[in-house]
Scaffold this active site. Structure first.
Site, PDB file in Angstrom:
ATOM      1  N   GLU A 113      49.388 -16.871 -16.510  1.00 55.47           N
ATOM      2  CA  GLU A 113      49.685 -18.070 -17.302  1.00 55.47           C
ATOM      3  C   GLU A 113      48.781 -18.129 -18.541  1.00 55.47           C
ATOM      4  O   GLU A 113      49.232 -18.489 -19.625  1.00 55.47           O
ATOM      5  CB  GLU A 113      49.519 -19.327 -16.428  1.00 55.47           C
ATOM      6  CG  GLU A 113      49.694 -20.645 -17.147  1.00 55.47           C
ATOM      7  CD  GLU A 113      51.057 -20.853 -17.802  1.00 55.47           C
ATOM      8  OE1 GLU A 113      51.993 -20.077 -17.533  1.00 55.47           O
ATOM      9  OE2 GLU A 113      51.173 -21.784 -18.617  1.00 55.47           O
ATOM     10  N   CYS A 165      58.013 -44.061 -19.643  1.00 56.81           N
ATOM     11  CA  CYS A 165      58.580 -45.342 -20.075  1.00 56.81           C
ATOM     12  C   CYS A 165      57.746 -45.926 -21.212  1.00 56.81           C
ATOM     13  O   CYS A 165      56.546 -45.699 -21.288  1.00 56.81           O
ATOM     14  CB  CYS A 165      58.574 -46.331 -18.918  1.00 56.81           C
ATOM     15  SG  CYS A 165      59.572 -45.790 -17.540  1.00 56.81           S
ATOM     16  N   GLU A 221      52.322 -17.121 -26.577  1.00 59.91           N
ATOM     17  CA  GLU A 221      53.375 -17.951 -27.163  1.00 59.91           C
ATOM     18  C   GLU A 221      52.893 -18.832 -28.299  1.00 59.91           C
ATOM     19  O   GLU A 221      53.666 -19.113 -29.201  1.00 59.91           O
ATOM     20  CB  GLU A 221      54.150 -18.744 -26.104  1.00 59.91           C
ATOM     21  CG  GLU A 221      53.414 -19.821 -25.378  1.00 59.91           C
ATOM     22  CD  GLU A 221      54.335 -20.565 -24.392  1.00 59.91           C
ATOM     23  OE1 GLU A 221      53.804 -21.152 -23.456  1.00 59.91           O
ATOM     24  OE2 GLU A 221      55.561 -20.587 -24.567  1.00 59.91           O
ATOM     25  N   TRP A 268      62.156 -43.777 -18.697  1.00 61.98           N
ATOM     26  CA  TRP A 268      62.171 -42.356 -18.328  1.00 61.98           C
ATOM     27  C   TRP A 268      62.199 -42.387 -16.807  1.00 61.98           C
ATOM     28  O   TRP A 268      61.218 -42.754 -16.165  1.00 61.98           O
ATOM     29  CB  TRP A 268      60.913 -41.685 -18.883  1.00 61.98           C
ATOM     30  CG  TRP A 268      60.572 -40.364 -18.283  1.00 61.98           C
ATOM     31  CD1 TRP A 268      59.700 -40.120 -17.254  1.00 61.98           C
ATOM     32  CD2 TRP A 268      61.061 -39.086 -18.669  1.00 61.98           C
ATOM     33  NE1 TRP A 268      59.641 -38.783 -16.989  1.00 61.98           N
ATOM     34  CE2 TRP A 268      60.467 -38.119 -17.835  1.00 61.98           C
ATOM     35  CE3 TRP A 268      61.974 -38.665 -19.651  1.00 61.98           C
ATOM     36  CZ2 TRP A 268      60.725 -36.766 -17.947  1.00 61.98           C
ATOM     37  CZ3 TRP A 268      62.229 -37.307 -19.748  1.00 61.98           C
ATOM     38  CH2 TRP A 268      61.612 -36.377 -18.913  1.00 61.98           C
ATOM     39  N   ARG A 305      58.448 -40.498 -26.973  1.00 61.07           N
ATOM     40  CA  ARG A 305      57.961 -40.297 -25.600  1.00 61.07           C
ATOM     41  C   ARG A 305      59.062 -39.778 -24.680  1.00 61.07           C
ATOM     42  O   ARG A 305      58.785 -39.352 -23.569  1.00 61.07           O
ATOM     43  CB  ARG A 305      57.449 -41.635 -25.023  1.00 61.07           C
ATOM     44  CG  ARG A 305      56.213 -42.161 -25.708  1.00 61.07           C
ATOM     45  CD  ARG A 305      56.026 -43.648 -25.447  1.00 61.07           C
ATOM     46  NE  ARG A 305      55.695 -43.980 -24.083  1.00 61.07           N
ATOM     47  CZ  ARG A 305      54.466 -44.245 -23.647  1.00 61.07           C
ATOM     48  NH1 ARG A 305      53.451 -44.198 -24.476  1.00 61.07           N
ATOM     49  NH2 ARG A 305      54.252 -44.571 -22.404  1.00 61.07           N
ATOM     50  N   ASN A 342      55.922 -49.682 -16.765  1.00 59.61           N
ATOM     51  CA  ASN A 342      55.669 -48.251 -16.902  1.00 59.61           C
ATOM     52  C   ASN A 342      54.685 -47.889 -15.790  1.00 59.61           C
ATOM     53  O   ASN A 342      53.668 -48.555 -15.636  1.00 59.61           O
ATOM     54  CB  ASN A 342      55.055 -47.960 -18.279  1.00 59.61           C
ATOM     55  CG  ASN A 342      54.608 -46.520 -18.437  1.00 59.61           C
ATOM     56  OD1 ASN A 342      55.102 -45.633 -17.745  1.00 59.61           O
ATOM     57  ND2 ASN A 342      53.668 -46.287 -19.330  1.00 59.61           N
ATOM     58  N   GLY A 343      54.991 -46.871 -14.993  1.00 56.08           N
ATOM     59  CA  GLY A 343      54.114 -46.483 -13.885  1.00 56.08           C
ATOM     60  C   GLY A 343      54.931 -46.299 -12.620  1.00 56.08           C
ATOM     61  O   GLY A 343      56.163 -46.204 -12.680  1.00 56.08           O
ATOM     62  N   HIS A 398      45.265   1.793 -12.360  1.00 52.64           N
ATOM     63  CA  HIS A 398      46.523   2.555 -12.294  1.00 52.64           C
ATOM     64  C   HIS A 398      47.186   2.669 -13.665  1.00 52.64           C
ATOM     65  O   HIS A 398      48.364   2.996 -13.754  1.00 52.64           O
ATOM     66  CB  HIS A 398      47.465   1.920 -11.270  1.00 52.64           C
ATOM     67  CG  HIS A 398      46.861   1.868  -9.902  1.00 52.64           C
ATOM     68  ND1 HIS A 398      46.730   2.994  -9.110  1.00 52.64           N
ATOM     69  CD2 HIS A 398      46.282   0.856  -9.217  1.00 52.64           C
ATOM     70  CE1 HIS A 398      46.125   2.657  -7.981  1.00 52.64           C
ATOM     71  NE2 HIS A 398      45.838   1.379  -8.032  1.00 52.64           N
ATOM     72  N   LYS A 434      50.257 -18.326 -22.325  1.00 48.48           N
ATOM     73  CA  LYS A 434      49.920 -19.399 -23.266  1.00 48.48           C
ATOM     74  C   LYS A 434      49.419 -18.810 -24.584  1.00 48.48           C
ATOM     75  O   LYS A 434      49.815 -19.237 -25.658  1.00 48.48           O
ATOM     76  CB  LYS A 434      48.833 -20.326 -22.711  1.00 48.48           C
ATOM     77  CG  LYS A 434      49.202 -21.402 -21.750  1.00 48.48           C
ATOM     78  CD  LYS A 434      50.110 -22.490 -22.224  1.00 48.48           C
ATOM     79  CE  LYS A 434      51.556 -22.082 -22.113  1.00 48.48           C
ATOM     80  NZ  LYS A 434      52.308 -22.461 -20.951  1.00 48.48           N
ATOM     81  N   LYS A 445      62.179 -25.371 -26.240  1.00 45.91           N
ATOM     82  CA  LYS A 445      61.566 -26.047 -25.087  1.00 45.91           C
ATOM     83  C   LYS A 445      62.355 -25.760 -23.821  1.00 45.91           C
ATOM     84  O   LYS A 445      61.796 -25.584 -22.746  1.00 45.91           O
ATOM     85  CB  LYS A 445      61.498 -27.559 -25.351  1.00 45.91           C
ATOM     86  CG  LYS A 445      60.845 -28.370 -24.244  1.00 45.91           C
ATOM     87  CD  LYS A 445      59.361 -28.089 -24.170  1.00 45.91           C
ATOM     88  CE  LYS A 445      58.687 -28.750 -22.979  1.00 45.91           C
ATOM     89  NZ  LYS A 445      57.425 -28.084 -22.629  1.00 45.91           N
TER      90      LYS A 445
HETATM   91  O1  M6R Z   1      62.205 -25.890 -18.016  1.00 43.56           O
HETATM   92  P1  M6R Z   1      61.725 -24.681 -17.259  1.00 43.56           P
HETATM   93  O2  M6R Z   1      60.515 -24.962 -16.451  1.00 43.56           O
HETATM   94  O3  M6R Z   1      62.801 -24.048 -16.433  1.00 43.56           O
HETATM   95  O4  M6R Z   1      61.338 -23.640 -18.377  1.00 43.56           O
HETATM   96  C1  M6R Z   1      60.955 -22.345 -18.032  1.00 43.56           C
HETATM   97  C2  M6R Z   1      60.386 -21.600 -19.213  1.00 43.56           C
HETATM   98  O5  M6R Z   1      61.327 -21.514 -20.237  1.00 43.56           O
HETATM   99  C3  M6R Z   1      59.119 -22.272 -19.752  1.00 43.56           C
HETATM  100  O6  M6R Z   1      58.137 -22.411 -18.764  1.00 43.56           O
HETATM  101  C4  M6R Z   1      58.538 -21.445 -20.915  1.00 43.56           C
HETATM  102  O7  M6R Z   1      58.037 -20.244 -20.442  1.00 43.56           O
HETATM  103  C5  M6R Z   1      57.453 -22.247 -21.638  1.00 43.56           C
HETATM  104  N1  M6R Z   1      57.579 -22.075 -23.037  1.00 43.56           N
HETATM  105  C6  M6R Z   1      56.082 -21.870 -21.233  1.00 43.56           C
HETATM  106  O8  M6R Z   1      55.099 -22.530 -21.951  1.00 43.56           O
END
Ligand code: M6R
Length: 608
Positions: free
Chosen positions: A481, A2, A488, A74, A27, A100-101, A504, A485, A603
């Site tokens: 993960e 928010c 990507e 939000w 935001r 907000n909160g 293996h 990161k 996204k």
């Molecule tokens: O909105 P979601 O959590 O379903 O999205 C899943 C993936 O598309 C998302 O986590 C993607 O791998 C990101 N770019 C990771 O940083």
């Protein structure tokens, strides 16, 4: 998240409030509204959707006042709608509040106020503030707000106006940001600097527990004990882009640093004073959770890694057999589900096409579906039987960071809750977990305060071609993960692997200088990962490790080491992932990459 803006001065309030709200659009929000006091009347206008809807409606709004408050919402409690949007008002329509909160004890306050005759119009936690202030109001708005806030548990930044005192605006904060802006034509309060940047660069940051009373000719700040606070303002030299990023270079870095708050807000109101996890509002009864005999977790990308951590927590603590699959595979395999199965669908956006399709299939076969999402009102919330919201606030960087730690937090709460339903955990142990969850934000801040370590490492490792990330147990999803990161945002090839599988096949990749990131946390498989690190070292790989504070053994095996604070092994996943986010971030920056919008990525993946 928010956004709040308030103005009192000599100019018309509405254009300033609207201008401020436009600057807060970045935001993320689902509705917006304004309240002004003009001609001894409190006038309110709210609209669902974007600011253009509010702006269009303003053509019929008598908008001549010089004092007002505005809000972009939000949703956290109550779906996006005009009724749930702010400002919220008291019974008489004299007091208006933007917030907000999260008010953690809103349910109790709401019941008490309703028993005293207050009538509520919305589903929000915020509305109880307007009624509470009304119940204390005796001609002094500052005093009424102060008294009301004494009853409130949770986080807030609020701005309040009152028809009977048309020249006063009161604002207050606890654990949600609030700033004061001093402009030539008046005073502003706002949740963020961009809201005021077109009107002033003279800013005072309000501290936790402080209240401020604004009039057009001056302001006074007091703390909860009513001491007058004198604080010199600062003059910022940010442009709008820097202001939106809160002074950080990128949204991703800002979001990495927002992780202590994301965890805190996700925990907010979900652990009671006895240390019991309470998930009363998830839409699935305790009885239906007790009947679950098998769990399937489905998700994509980073959310899948949160799911891998959840699988370990649920199996270990709640003793329920749990399978995990990426949604794009689950939807096309011949899954055999029954009414006693529960599917946990994890998606920060709530819009990922493969996850939504998998949820359809699960429901067709009669399984219960519980969604874990960050977006109230997203598609998944309409498809699922129950929802646990993460409260990370909107994430703008394409790479998921704060939404991941919020997901893991929510899933750990779920695992403990399931265990409590089945008496599969000692009460003392689950209280211990609750305490440790509570301590996470401070531990995350300790890690973030050492971000420079990764900046330095990035200088050494930014120009390699391959990285290997290894982990075992809870370290395995963390390693996955970390590798995702790096891939990507830096475009370096990175392989996340369960360390025991190295021999293996992938061990063939190791040669002199190949960086191997080992997630070597204390726990049942600690000695095993040390063995795998030895194997990598024997092949002249360069070892970078994430280890637990106090580990005296690791240094002999590693070229670089970062220690995370001690914690329960499952919870340590939250702490261990943050150094890997920072490593990926600084390597990408060193390579000149656009971390907020990496190539080829969206996204939210809303198509198959
Ligand atoms: O909105 P979601 O959590 O379903 O999205 C899943 C993936 O598309 C998302 O986590 C993607 O791998 C990101 N770019 C990771 O940083």
């Amino acid at each position: 998240m928010c956004g709040i803006v308030g103005y009192v001065g000599t100019k018309q309030a509405v254009p300033r409030l609207l201008g401020g709200l436009k600057r807060l659009e970045y935001r993320g929000y689902d509705s917006a509204g304004l309240a002004i006091i003009a001609d001894s009347e409190l006038k309110i206008i709210r609209r669902q959707g974007n600011l253009a809807n509010l702006e269009a409606a303003l053509s019929d709004f008598d908008a001549t006042g010089t004092l007002g408050i505005g809000h972009t919402r939000w949703a956290t409690h109550g779906h996006p709608s005009e009724t749930n949007s702010h400002p919220h008002i008291d019974c008489q329509g004299n007091i208006a509040v933007v917030h907000n909160g999260i008010i953690e004890n809103f349910h109790t306050l709401r019941v008490e106020l309703m028993q005293k005759g207050h009538k509520f119009r919305s589903e929000t936690d915020t509305e109880c503030l307007a009624h509470l202030i009304e119940s204390y109001y005796q001609g002094d708005l500052l005093a009424a707000v102060k008294e009301a806030l004494r009853q409130v548990q949770g986080t807030y930044a609020i701005a309040v106006i009152c028809r009977q005192q048309p020249d006063i605006l009161v604002a207050a904060r606890k654990d949600s940001p609030l700033i004061l802006g001093v402009a030539p034509d008046g005073l502003f309060v706002a949740s963020d600097i961009p809201a005021v940047i077109d009107y002033t660069k003279e800013i005072t940051i309000l501290e936790n527990g402080e209240l401020v009373e604004l009039k057009s000719d001056g302001y006074r700040i007091i703390d909860a004990q009513e001491n007058m606070i004198k604080r010199a303002g600062i003059v910022i030299d940010w442009d709008i882009e820097a202001a939106e990023k809160g002074g950080y270079e990128d949204f991703m870095l800002k979001e990495i640093f927002e992780q202590p708050t994301a965890v805190k807000e996700t925990l907010s109101g979900r652990i009671n004073r006895e240390g019991i996890v309470e998930l009363n509002d998830i839409g699935l009864s305790d009885e239906s959770l007790r009947q679950v005999d098998k769990i399937y977790i489905i998700a994509c990308g980073t959310s899948l890694h949160a799911g891998m951590i959840a699988k370990q927590a649920i199996e270990r603590w709640a003793r329920i057999a749990t399978e995990i699959d990426c949604s794009s595979e689950f939807r096309y395999r011949d899954t055999v589900l029954s009414e006693r199965n529960m599917v946990i669908a994890i998606t920060q956006s709530g819009e990922t096409a493969d996850t939504l399709a998998s949820v359809h299939i699960a429901r067709e076969q009669g399984a219960k579906v519980l969604a874990i999402t960050n977006v109230v009102g997203s598609s998944i919330t309409r498809e699922a039987d129950g929802v646990i919201y993460t409260h990370a606030g909107p994430e703008i960087g394409v790479a998921a960071t704060k939404t991941l730690v919020a997901q893991i937090t929510a899933l750990i709460l779920l695992a403990v809750h399931l265990a409590q339903q089945r008496n599969s955990l000692e009460q003392e142990f689950s209280r211990e977990i609750a305490k440790e969850l509570d301590a996470l934000p401070a531990k995350l801040r300790t890690i973030l305060s050492q971000a420079d370590t990764f900046k330095n490492w990035a200088k050494t490792y930014h120009d390699v071609y391959d990285f290997l990330y290894l982990g075992r147990g809870i370290g395995y999803p963390v390693a996955m993960e970390g590798a995702l990161k790096l891939k990507e945002i830096s475009y370096i090839h990175a392989e996340g692997y369960p360390a025991g599988e190295m021999k293996h096949g992938p061990i063939a990749l190791i040669k002199k200088g190949v960086p191997i990131v080992a997630v070597a946390l204390r726990g049942p498989v600690y000695e095993k990962i040390l063995g795998n690190m030895q194997e990598a070292k024997a092949r002249e790989g360069t070892i970078i490790s994430i280890a637990t504070e106090g580990d005296g053994q690791i240094s002999a095996l590693t070229d670089e080491v970062f220690f995370i604070p001690r914690s329960n092994e499952i919870l340590a996943s939250i702490l261990a992932v943050v150094p890997l986010q920072l490593l990926a971030y600084y390597i990408a920056k060193e390579r000149g990459c656009n971390v907020d919008q990496p190539r080829n990525l969206a996204k939210s993946v809303t198509v198959e």
